[in-house]
Design an enzyme around this catalytic site. Sequence first.
Site, mmCIF file in Angstrom:
data_model
loop_
_atom_site.group_PDB
_atom_site.id
_atom_site.type_symbol
_atom_site.label_atom_id
_atom_site.label_comp_id
_atom_site.label_asym_id
_atom_site.label_seq_id
_atom_site.Cartn_x
_atom_site.Cartn_y
_atom_site.Cartn_z
ATOM 1 N N THR A 83 0.860 -1.182 0.000
ATOM 2 C CA THR A 83 0.000 0.000 0.000
ATOM 3 C C THR A 83 0.899 1.236 0.000
ATOM 4 O O THR A 83 1.985 1.194 0.562
ATOM 5 C CB THR A 83 -0.751 0.014 1.364
ATOM 6 O OG1 THR A 83 -1.569 -1.120 1.408
ATOM 7 C CG2 THR A 83 -1.525 1.269 1.610
ATOM 8 N N ARG A 118 -13.070 -8.248 0.237
ATOM 9 C CA ARG A 118 -12.193 -8.091 1.407
ATOM 10 C C ARG A 118 -11.661 -6.656 1.461
ATOM 11 O O ARG A 118 -11.095 -6.163 0.493
ATOM 12 C CB ARG A 118 -11.019 -9.069 1.307
ATOM 13 C CG ARG A 118 -9.973 -8.930 2.427
ATOM 14 C CD ARG A 118 -8.790 -8.091 1.996
ATOM 15 N NE ARG A 118 -7.703 -8.083 2.983
ATOM 16 C CZ ARG A 118 -6.662 -7.262 2.926
ATOM 17 N NH1 ARG A 118 -6.550 -6.391 1.938
ATOM 18 N NH2 ARG A 118 -5.718 -7.306 3.835
ATOM 19 N N GLY A 136 -8.924 -4.312 3.290
ATOM 20 C CA GLY A 136 -7.769 -4.306 4.176
ATOM 21 C C GLY A 136 -7.929 -3.154 5.156
ATOM 22 O O GLY A 136 -9.033 -2.630 5.358
ATOM 23 N N ASP A 137 -6.828 -2.743 5.738
ATOM 24 C CA ASP A 137 -6.887 -1.644 6.702
ATOM 25 C C ASP A 137 -6.865 -0.273 6.027
ATOM 26 O O ASP A 137 -7.212 0.735 6.641
ATOM 27 C CB ASP A 137 -5.737 -1.745 7.707
ATOM 28 C CG ASP A 137 -4.359 -1.764 7.037
ATOM 29 O OD1 ASP A 137 -4.261 -2.062 5.825
ATOM 30 O OD2 ASP A 137 -3.372 -1.503 7.746
ATOM 31 N N THR A 179 1.136 -0.216 6.675
ATOM 32 C CA THR A 179 1.125 -1.063 5.485
ATOM 33 C C THR A 179 1.347 -2.502 5.945
ATOM 34 O O THR A 179 1.727 -2.741 7.088
ATOM 35 C CB THR A 179 2.236 -0.675 4.491
ATOM 36 O OG1 THR A 179 3.507 -0.940 5.108
ATOM 37 C CG2 THR A 179 2.173 0.784 4.108
ATOM 38 N N GLY A 180 1.124 -3.428 5.035
ATOM 39 C CA GLY A 180 1.323 -4.835 5.383
ATOM 40 C C GLY A 180 -0.006 -5.512 5.663
ATOM 41 O O GLY A 180 -1.000 -5.213 5.011
HETATM 42 N N1 ASP Z 1 -2.303 -3.019 4.191
HETATM 43 C C1 ASP Z 1 -2.760 -3.484 2.897
HETATM 44 C C2 ASP Z 1 -3.937 -4.376 3.077
HETATM 45 O O1 ASP Z 1 -4.041 -5.071 4.058
HETATM 46 C C3 ASP Z 1 -1.743 -4.218 2.079
HETATM 47 C C4 ASP Z 1 -0.325 -3.759 2.122
HETATM 48 O O2 ASP Z 1 -0.003 -2.689 2.604
HETATM 49 O O3 ASP Z 1 0.539 -4.525 1.651
HETATM 50 O O4 ASP Z 1 -4.727 -4.428 2.149
#
Ligand code: ASP
Length: 323
Positions: free
Chosen positions: A165, A193, A195-196, A216-217
């Site tokens: 992200t 779905r 994400g955050d 992120t993540g």
């Molecule tokens: N945080 C993002 C999500 O869960 C993905 C990412 O940052 O890699 O969709």
Amino acid sequence: MILVTNNEGTLGVPTTARMLANGAGGLDAIEAGIRLIEADPSVRTVGRGGWPNILGEVELDACLMDGSSLRTGAVGALQGFLHPVSVAREIMRRLPHELLVGDGAARFAAEIGAETANNLIADSKRAWQAWFDAELTEEQKRAWPNVDLAPLCRHAIDPEVGRDTTVFLAHDASGAICSGTSTSGWGWKYPGRLGDSPIIGAGSYADTRYGAAACTGAGEMTIRCGTARAIVLYMKKGASVADAVYEAVDDMRALQGGLISRVTIHAIDASGNHKVAAVNGAGDNVYWLWEGQGEPRRCPAEPITITEGTARVSPTARYTARS
Ligand code: ASP
């Protein structure tokens, strides 16, 4: 002034920093930077070129938050539009709502004349097709898409470790603090779905009085911990930006089961300090920092490893659970 963005913000950093230097508002500067990333198909986790869901459709999430009014605009699982961040901005401007998803978000985007796009680029289509060909049984292929998708979600992937992200945090010349995010989310995710990134308080939060945070993540982790809001609240209660981030990381130690993976936390306070921590070997361990003058520079995030289920009651918690 300060600007913090992750490595996926690379394409937008010069524009956002220049705009902030010229006195632009934080929301305008962040939106302009994120738009450049959304439009570039070489960034495989944001906007056009983002990885698709398990049905092979690109669903985009984005949000903006104005830390002075605490207004937000967020969009989730949006298909067919180039700039989810600008759709999010218009939600903030035109609606009494904060978050639109799916068909309703697409309807609103069309209504305001947002730019349409086929966000599934040829390489994503190829990768999705290769997954489809290799992982599905002949029976599933014949029945597609009328098959149970949940068992296939074990394939939901962080498509390229170290690619994320994009998140932007800015303290502008007027003293306002804002945040923004944009993503295609995890590849091969279950349709719908979120994400955050579009969830205010999980993937981002901004409050001009105290600071801002963005993650992120694995969004599943920060949704469960309310990470971004928690960091701002810890700062409100007197923690330094670094301690607020450490406290939020500590919250993640209570997670058991579900998706436990990597998260990178970015945070700024209202006095020009910042902290970026990469939890569990997040590949995204460099970020951009611009402190109001000179050129933006790349900095390493602090790596922190957490072990599932090692939570304790925080020594800084005022109240402890009664047994
Ligand atoms: N945080 C993002 C999500 O869960 C993905 C990412 O940052 O890699 O969709």
